[in-house]
Design a protein around this motif. Structure first.
Motif: not given
Ligand code: NDP
Length: 255
Positions: A144-145, A158, A161-162, A182, A242, A250
């Motif tokens: 996410i970062r 990433a 996550d999706q 995460n 998430s 984050h």
């Protein structure tokens, strides 16, 4: 938490977050398939699970998630007769600036952190539908970062996550929940395996006091506890979520 007698697969159970997760599941009476490549480390996790619950039913599976997905699911269902929870935790990172890395690194990192999860999810889904079970994926704050010098890994996470969000929608009509955690920096072998020396790792942990709002790196059990929560009935109305387990990292912004 009603996880007793649930059949759980934990990939990457031979170390760190996966080992801690296997122990916590064993503690509450789940039947746990422990997946990893390192036989001695997997054995050590088995011993820790037994120490947590001497009645724990365990199935060590020495396997590589990139090639053995079918065997992992089949062996578990053959032994325990069903599958309730899949924890896709196995993962690793390789470092390097885009100017220096090649596509082989990208393929390796994607293969372990994302492609294997696709395969395990696809093969587990019919069994999870039967039990109205759930999946918990282990991503990273790097999903996410952005983190400099770890593009293949951050991109894979990433994607994970999706993938989690999409599969949550695909499986929601079948009452199967799919969530992702995460983690921020967690004290395991992860960074050493990435190639950090002991000195660099000590510096990394020291810097974690600044990069994590709570002023420290996390412990594997803190991630394991969140995984058990998401797998349990306590999270019965949570899917496609998430959950950062990162001491607030984050939401931080350099200044
Ligand atoms: P460790 O290096 O301690 O453990 C990684 C685990 O993954 C090991 O059990 C290893 O098994 C397993 N593994 C790796 N590749 C494969 C493979 N191809 N097939 C089977 N098993 C494999 O790291 P962590 O416990 O920290 O990492 C667990 C997860 O947490 C990873 O997905 C990682 O990306 C994520 N994470 C970790 C963070 C941290 O700071 N520690 C931060 C954010 C996310 P074996 O040794 O037997 O091959």
């Amino acid at each position: 938490m009603s996880l007793a007698d649930k059949v759980v697969i934990v990939t990457g159970a031979s170390s760190g977050i996966g080992a801690a997760t296997a122990v916590e599941f064993a503690k509450v009476g789940a039947k746990v398939a422990l997946v990893g490549r390192n036989e001695a480390n997997l054995k050590a996790t088995e011993v820790s699970c037994k120490a947590a619950n001497n009645k724990a039913e365990l199935l060590p599976i020495i396997a590589d998630v990139t090639v053995d997905a079918e065997r992992i699911i089949k062996t578990t269902v053959d032994k325990f007769g069903k599958l309730d929870v899949l924890v896709n935790n196995a993962g690793y990172a390789e470092a390097g600036n885009i100017l220096d890395i090649d596509v082989d690194q990208f393929d390796r990192v994607m293969n372990t952190n994302l492609r294997s999860v696709f395969l395990l999810t696809k093969l587990a889904a019919p069994y999870l539908i039967k039990t109205q079970g759930s999946i918990v994926n282990v991503s990273s704050v790097g999903g996410i970062r952005a983190v400099p010098g770890v593009s293949s890994y951050c991109t894979a996470k990433a994607g994970l996550d999706q993938f989690t969000h999409c599969i949550a929608l695909d499986l929601a009509p079948h009452k199967v929940r799919v969530n992702v955690v995460n983690p921020g920096t967690i004290v395991t072998n992860f960074q050493r395996r990435m190639g950090m020396t002991e000195e660099q790792y000590a510096q990394h942990l020291e810097r974690s006091k600044e990069t994590h709002a709570l002023g420290r790196a996390g412990e594997a059990k803190e991630v394991a506890d969140a995984i058990l929560f998401l797998a349990s009935d306590s999270a019965s109305f949570i899917t496609g979520a998430s959950l950062p387990i990162d001491g607030g990292r984050h939401v931080m912004c350099p200044r």
